[in-house]
Design a protein around this motif. Structure first.
Motif, PDB file in Angstrom:
ATOM      1  N   GLY A   1       0.832  -1.196   0.000  1.00 26.33           N
ATOM      2  CA  GLY A   1       0.000   0.000   0.000  1.00 26.33           C
ATOM      3  C   GLY A   1       0.865   1.243   0.000  1.00 26.33           C
ATOM      4  N   ASP A   2       0.589   2.130   0.928  1.00 21.60           N
ATOM      5  CA  ASP A   2       1.364   3.363   1.081  1.00 21.60           C
ATOM      6  C   ASP A   2       2.472   3.205   2.110  1.00 21.60           C
ATOM      7  OD1 ASP A   2      -0.206   4.627  -0.776  1.00 21.60           O
ATOM      8  OD2 ASP A   2      -1.638   5.377   0.710  1.00 21.60           O
ATOM      9  N   GLU A   3       2.783   1.980   2.497  1.00 20.29           N
ATOM     10  CA  GLU A   3       3.798   1.749   3.517  1.00 20.29           C
ATOM     11  C   GLU A   3       5.009   1.035   2.916  1.00 20.29           C
ATOM     12  OE1 GLU A   3       1.416   1.380   7.745  1.00 20.29           O
ATOM     13  OE2 GLU A   3       1.795  -0.447   6.600  1.00 20.29           O
ATOM     14  N   LEU A   4       6.158   1.386   3.476  1.00 19.65           N
ATOM     15  CA  LEU A   4       7.399   0.692   3.158  1.00 19.65           C
ATOM     16  C   LEU A   4       7.683  -0.288   4.284  1.00 19.65           C
ATOM     17  CD1 LEU A   4      10.003   0.423   1.420  1.00 19.65           C
ATOM     18  CD2 LEU A   4      11.021   2.165   2.912  1.00 19.65           C
ATOM     19  N   VAL A   5       7.792  -1.578   3.953  1.00 18.17           N
ATOM     20  CA  VAL A   5       7.957  -2.620   4.959  1.00 18.17           C
ATOM     21  C   VAL A   5       9.367  -3.190   4.843  1.00 18.17           C
ATOM     22  CG1 VAL A   5       7.070  -4.785   5.900  1.00 18.17           C
ATOM     23  CG2 VAL A   5       5.497  -3.152   4.814  1.00 18.17           C
ATOM     24  N   THR A   6      10.053  -3.233   5.977  1.00 20.17           N
ATOM     25  CA  THR A   6      11.387  -3.819   6.055  1.00 20.17           C
ATOM     26  C   THR A   6      11.368  -4.901   7.123  1.00 20.17           C
ATOM     27  OG1 THR A   6      12.346  -1.671   5.494  1.00 20.17           O
ATOM     28  CG2 THR A   6      13.844  -3.364   6.366  1.00 20.17           C
TER      29      THR A   6
ATOM     30  N   HIS B   1      10.018   8.927  11.793  1.00 21.83           N
ATOM     31  CA  HIS B   1       9.469   8.828  10.446  1.00 21.83           C
ATOM     32  C   HIS B   1       7.953   8.625  10.446  1.00 21.83           C
ATOM     33  CE1 HIS B   1      13.696   8.118   9.210  1.00 21.83           C
ATOM     34  NE2 HIS B   1      13.284   8.489   8.007  1.00 21.83           N
ATOM     35  N   GLY B   2       7.349   8.478  11.629  1.00 24.85           N
ATOM     36  CA  GLY B   2       5.911   8.233  11.697  1.00 24.85           C
ATOM     37  C   GLY B   2       5.544   6.782  11.484  1.00 24.85           C
ATOM     38  N   GLY B   3       6.513   5.871  11.732  1.00 28.16           N
ATOM     39  CA  GLY B   3       6.260   4.457  11.506  1.00 28.16           C
ATOM     40  C   GLY B   3       6.232   3.658  12.792  1.00 28.16           C
ATOM     41  N   THR B   4       6.225   2.338  12.633  1.00 27.98           N
ATOM     42  CA  THR B   4       6.193   1.428  13.781  1.00 27.98           C
ATOM     43  C   THR B   4       7.200   0.310  13.546  1.00 27.98           C
ATOM     44  OG1 THR B   4       4.441   0.077  12.788  1.00 27.98           O
ATOM     45  CG2 THR B   4       3.753   1.881  14.225  1.00 27.98           C
ATOM     46  N   VAL B   5       7.685  -0.272  14.649  1.00 19.10           N
ATOM     47  CA  VAL B   5       8.575  -1.421  14.589  1.00 19.10           C
ATOM     48  C   VAL B   5       8.063  -2.449  15.584  1.00 19.10           C
ATOM     49  CG1 VAL B   5      10.161  -0.345  16.240  1.00 19.10           C
ATOM     50  CG2 VAL B   5      10.964  -2.247  14.807  1.00 19.10           C
ATOM     51  N   ARG B   6       8.071  -3.722  15.170  1.00 15.74           N
ATOM     52  CA  ARG B   6       7.513  -4.780  16.011  1.00 15.74           C
ATOM     53  C   ARG B   6       8.445  -5.979  15.990  1.00 15.74           C
ATOM     54  NH1 ARG B   6       4.055  -9.219  15.292  1.00 15.74           N
ATOM     55  NH2 ARG B   6       4.085  -8.842  13.041  1.00 15.74           N
ATOM     56  N   ALA B   7       8.613  -6.596  17.150  1.00 16.56           N
ATOM     57  CA  ALA B   7       9.445  -7.795  17.282  1.00 16.56           C
ATOM     58  C   ALA B   7       8.551  -8.995  17.521  1.00 16.56           C
ATOM     59  CB  ALA B   7      10.430  -7.641  18.428  1.00 16.56           C
ATOM     60  N   ALA B   8       8.901 -10.119  16.897  1.00 14.37           N
ATOM     61  CA  ALA B   8       8.103 -11.341  17.050  1.00 14.37           C
ATOM     62  C   ALA B   8       9.002 -12.537  16.789  1.00 14.37           C
ATOM     63  CB  ALA B   8       6.910 -11.330  16.097  1.00 14.37           C
ATOM     64  N   ASN B   9       8.467 -13.720  17.042  1.00 17.06           N
ATOM     65  CA  ASN B   9       9.175 -14.972  16.794  1.00 17.06           C
ATOM     66  C   ASN B   9       8.573 -15.659  15.578  1.00 17.06           C
ATOM     67  OD1 ASN B   9      11.079 -15.003  18.960  1.00 17.06           O
ATOM     68  ND2 ASN B   9       9.409 -15.487  20.378  1.00 17.06           N
ATOM     69  N   VAL B  10       9.450 -16.255  14.785  1.00 14.05           N
ATOM     70  CA  VAL B  10       9.010 -17.004  13.614  1.00 14.05           C
ATOM     71  C   VAL B  10       8.595 -18.400  14.064  1.00 14.05           C
ATOM     72  CG1 VAL B  10       9.680 -17.875  11.341  1.00 14.05           C
ATOM     73  CG2 VAL B  10      10.583 -15.694  12.161  1.00 14.05           C
ATOM     74  N   PRO B  11       7.466 -18.919  13.586  1.00 13.38           N
ATOM     75  CA  PRO B  11       7.021 -20.259  14.016  1.00 13.38           C
ATOM     76  C   PRO B  11       8.090 -21.330  13.820  1.00 13.38           C
ATOM     77  CG  PRO B  11       5.275 -19.165  12.803  1.00 13.38           C
ATOM     78  CD  PRO B  11       6.477 -18.291  12.683  1.00 13.38           C
ATOM     79  N   GLY B  12       8.907 -21.258  12.747  1.00 11.46           N
ATOM     80  CA  GLY B  12       9.933 -22.274  12.515  1.00 11.46           C
ATOM     81  C   GLY B  12      11.204 -22.061  13.310  1.00 11.46           C
ATOM     82  N   GLY B  13      11.276 -20.997  14.080  1.00 12.37           N
ATOM     83  CA  GLY B  13      12.472 -20.683  14.849  1.00 12.37           C
ATOM     84  C   GLY B  13      13.100 -19.397  14.379  1.00 12.37           C
ATOM     85  N   GLY B  14      13.616 -18.619  15.299  1.00  8.42           N
ATOM     86  CA  GLY B  14      14.233 -17.354  14.964  1.00  8.42           C
ATOM     87  C   GLY B  14      13.332 -16.183  15.309  1.00  8.42           C
ATOM     88  N   ALA B  15      13.929 -14.982  15.256  1.00  7.18           N
ATOM     89  CA  ALA B  15      13.205 -13.750  15.555  1.00  7.18           C
ATOM     90  C   ALA B  15      13.084 -12.932  14.281  1.00  7.18           C
ATOM     91  CB  ALA B  15      13.919 -12.949  16.639  1.00  7.18           C
ATOM     92  N   VAL B  16      12.038 -12.111  14.212  1.00 10.76           N
ATOM     93  CA  VAL B  16      11.826 -11.245  13.063  1.00 10.76           C
ATOM     94  C   VAL B  16      11.403  -9.869  13.571  1.00 10.76           C
ATOM     95  CG1 VAL B  16       9.429 -12.033  12.821  1.00 10.76           C
ATOM     96  CG2 VAL B  16      10.574 -10.914  10.898  1.00 10.76           C
ATOM     97  N   PHE B  17      12.051  -8.827  13.008  1.00 15.54           N
ATOM     98  CA  PHE B  17      11.715  -7.439  13.310  1.00 15.54           C
ATOM     99  C   PHE B  17      11.095  -6.830  12.055  1.00 15.54           C
ATOM    100  CE2 PHE B  17      14.766  -8.493  16.495  1.00 15.54           C
ATOM    101  CZ  PHE B  17      14.453  -7.720  17.598  1.00 15.54           C
ATOM    102  N   THR B  18       9.909  -6.228  12.217  1.00 18.51           N
ATOM    103  CA  THR B  18       9.169  -5.671  11.086  1.00 18.51           C
ATOM    104  C   THR B  18       9.031  -4.168  11.286  1.00 18.51           C
ATOM    105  OG1 THR B  18       7.926  -7.732  10.867  1.00 18.51           O
ATOM    106  CG2 THR B  18       7.054  -5.794   9.730  1.00 18.51           C
ATOM    107  N   VAL B  19       9.536  -3.402  10.311  1.00 22.18           N
ATOM    108  CA  VAL B  19       9.471  -1.944  10.333  1.00 22.18           C
ATOM    109  C   VAL B  19       8.500  -1.497   9.254  1.00 22.18           C
ATOM    110  CG1 VAL B  19      10.751   0.206  10.095  1.00 22.18           C
ATOM    111  CG2 VAL B  19      11.829  -1.775  11.184  1.00 22.18           C
ATOM    112  N   ARG B  20       7.548  -0.657   9.639  1.00 19.75           N
ATOM    113  CA  ARG B  20       6.592  -0.090   8.692  1.00 19.75           C
ATOM    114  C   ARG B  20       6.677   1.424   8.769  1.00 19.75           C
ATOM    115  NH1 ARG B  20       2.608  -3.548   6.740  1.00 19.75           N
ATOM    116  NH2 ARG B  20       2.692  -5.662   7.613  1.00 19.75           N
ATOM    117  N   MET B  21       6.975   2.039   7.619  1.00 22.78           N
ATOM    118  CA  MET B  21       7.086   3.494   7.560  1.00 22.78           C
ATOM    119  C   MET B  21       6.309   4.002   6.352  1.00 22.78           C
ATOM    120  SD  MET B  21      10.999   4.390   8.691  1.00 22.78           S
ATOM    121  CE  MET B  21      11.771   3.520   7.318  1.00 22.78           C
ATOM    122  N   PRO B  22       5.659   5.154   6.508  1.00 24.94           N
ATOM    123  CA  PRO B  22       4.936   5.710   5.349  1.00 24.94           C
ATOM    124  C   PRO B  22       5.904   6.111   4.237  1.00 24.94           C
ATOM    125  CG  PRO B  22       4.970   7.283   7.156  1.00 24.94           C
ATOM    126  CD  PRO B  22       5.524   6.006   7.703  1.00 24.94           C
ATOM    127  N   ARG B  23       5.493   5.865   2.981  1.00 22.55           N
ATOM    128  CA  ARG B  23       6.345   6.175   1.853  1.00 22.55           C
ATOM    129  C   ARG B  23       6.320   7.657   1.513  1.00 22.55           C
ATOM    130  NH1 ARG B  23       4.694   2.163  -2.851  1.00 22.55           N
ATOM    131  NH2 ARG B  23       6.314   3.383  -3.901  1.00 22.55           N
TER     132      ARG B  23
END
Length: 523
Positions: free
Chosen positions: A448-453, A501-523
């Motif tokens: 959408g209008d978000e940049l996801v990293t 930047h007006g975005g959000t960052v979230r930390a979570a665990n991957v079901p198969g193992g490992g951690a994932v950090f998701t950054v969402r910022m408006p483009r």
């Protein structure tokens, strides 16, 4: 026949029983009132009544009290007036009938022709209105009308009359038949001798008088109607003081709500004007005292926080100059470490490494101080997001596919601060390499209008108890670990840069193992 509640000491069921008594009995009936159910129309100047709100409950309570008061007053007034009307009528009738019967001189056995004339004469003298008079003597039944007997006269009244035949005693009873109320009176005739006129002898002759109570019943119904009709305007008038009273009660409550709302917005100097000595005034004064104490405590906390931020900033600035000299010296020592003996070379390399960590910590502290002081600014430019991520990985030599695997969607244009976006990506990838396991996957795409990293690793993941605190400053998942490869501020700085930047960052665990950090910022 359904007897009306009368002035006697005997009560009967409504399916045919009677109430009967003597001259000195009183009536114990009571009336009922009916409260109106009509809602009053609200004018524009009257505040809106919210369903089940405090104002609505106060008005309803006030009206309920008014309705109970009107009903109670009407019931007591109805009872007293009803008793007075019925007692006056029955006392007049009983006294008049007894005065007509007592002087009678009849020869025994009774002559039917003479008895008929007597009954008609007594009926003409009825008070307060004409009577129908009946006489019973053994099997003889006569009356002043065409019918010799009356169905209004009950067996209970006959029994009482026969029981009092030896004394000059009268009995009465109020009876309702076919919806019409009647007063029935029984007076036994006695014979007095010429020698002793005070001695009465029974004759067996009993006179009965029957009188309708339609006028009295109409008067009572008129009182009930007047009480009912008077209750309606009384409740309507009671609505005005109810609204005035509720307004007086709710005014300080509304002021308290506005003050609390103002304090919730940060205006801790908000106060309520307290006047009077009632409970609401005490509540206002208590609120003011609490607000003053809260303002004092928050001011102290803010001052302490400002001093702490200033201290960290001052210390960081003061350390930059000596650290710059120390870094230059350690670089020279690193170059000459190969010509030194092994112990000295190990010490030199340790000092160089720790000096580098201290320099990173000072820079991170200065960056955090700028965020806390609201001095951090964005210098945005329209850039290719994928190119920015590639430069970040190349500048830090994270180009080995065994370490970092990028999945970057080309052609995504976004308006970012390149330096701060570089810090975000570098901190997340570096954190994954230090605390997770290679290879680290970096994904970049548009949604959408978000940049996801997304930055994911293959490590053991993050403990669920640690997840809410991963972005806290200097937070350590392992309390026994006193040293860290980083400064402990990397993820906190990442969070502040993303927020900038007006975005959000979230930390979570991957079901198969490992951690994932998701950054969402408006483009």
């Amino acid at each position: 026949m359904r007897p009306e509640p009368g002035a006697t000491d005997e009560a009967a069921a409504p399916d045919g029983g009677t109430r009967e008594g003597t001259d000195d009995d009183t009536d114990g009936a009571a009336g009922t009132g009916r409260a109106p159910g009509r809602r009053a129309r609200r004018r524009a100047r009257v505040p809106r009544l919210r369903p089940f709100g405090l104002r609505t409950r106060l008005v309803l309570a006030f009206l309920l009290v008014a309705a109970v008061g009107c009903g109670t007053t009407a019931a007591l007034t109805y009872r007293a007036a009803r008793n007075a009307i019925l007692e006056q009528t029955q006392n007049t009738a009983v006294s008049a009938f007894r005065d007509q019967v007592d002087p009678l001189v009849l020869s025994l056995p009774v002559d039917p022709r003479q008895l008929g004339d007597v009954l008609r004469g007594i009926a003409k003298q009825g008070k307060p209105r004409p009577w129908r008079v009946y006489a019973e003597y053994g099997s003889l039944r006569m009356s002043s009308t065409d019918r010799p007997t009356s169905s209004v006269i009950t067996p209970e009244l006959r029994a009482r009359a026969q029981a009092g035949a030896y004394t000059p005693h009268s009995s009465f009873q109020r009876v309702v038949k076919n919806g019409t109320p009647y007063l029935t009176i029984a007076v036994p005739a006695v014979f007095r001798t010429h020698v002793d006129k005070g001695t009465a002898q029974p004759t067996g002759l009993v006179f009965y008088a029957v009188m309708e109570l339609d006028d009295e019943e109409a008067n009572i119904e008129a009182m009930v109607t007047a009480a009912r009709d008077g209750a309606l305007p009384a409740l309507a008038v009671a609505l005005i003081p109810a609204l005035i009273a509720s307004r007086g009660v709710l005014r300080p409550v509304r002021e308290l709500r506005r003050a609390a709302h103002s304090m919730g917005r940060g205006r801790l100097d908000t106060r309520i004007h307290a006047k009077g000595s009632d409970e609401l005034a005490d509540l206002a004064r208590t609120f003011n005292e609490s607000a003053a104490e809260l303002e004092r405590s928050v001011t102290e906390l803010r001052n302490a926080e400002a001093r702490a931020r200033r201290f960290a900033s001052d210390v960081s600035h003061e350390l930059r100059t000596p650290l710059a000299g120390m870094l230059a010296v350690t670089e020279v020592l690193d170059e000459d470490a190969g010509s030194l003996d092994s112990d000295t070379a190990r010490a030199v390399r340790l000092i160089s490494a720790e000096t580098g960590k201290l320099a990173v910590l000072v820079e991170d502290l200065m960056e955090i101080s700028r965020f806390d002081a609201r001095a951090a600014e964005l210098h945005t430019d329209e850039v290719d997001a994928a190119d920015c991520v590639r430069k970040t990985l190349q500048n830090r030599h994270w180009t080995d596919p065994a370490q970092v695997v990028p999945y970057l969607e080309d052609g995504i244009r976004a308006r970012l601060d390149p330096r701060r976006f570089d810090v975000v990506v570098a901190n997340l990838v570096g954190n994954a390499l230090r605390h997770g396991a290679a290879p680290v996957t970096v994904r970049l795409y548009a949604e959408g209008d978000e940049l996801v990293t997304e930055v994911a690793d293959r490590g053991p993941g993050i403990d669920p108890e640690v997840l809410p605190h991963v972005f806290d400053r200097f937070y350590k998942a392992d309390r026994a670990r006193t040293r860290s490869a980083g400064s402990g501020l990397g993820l906190a700085i990442t969070l502040e840069n993303v927020r900038l930047h007006g975005g959000t960052v979230r930390a979570a665990n991957v079901p198969g193992g490992g951690a994932v950090f998701t950054v969402r910022m408006p483009r």
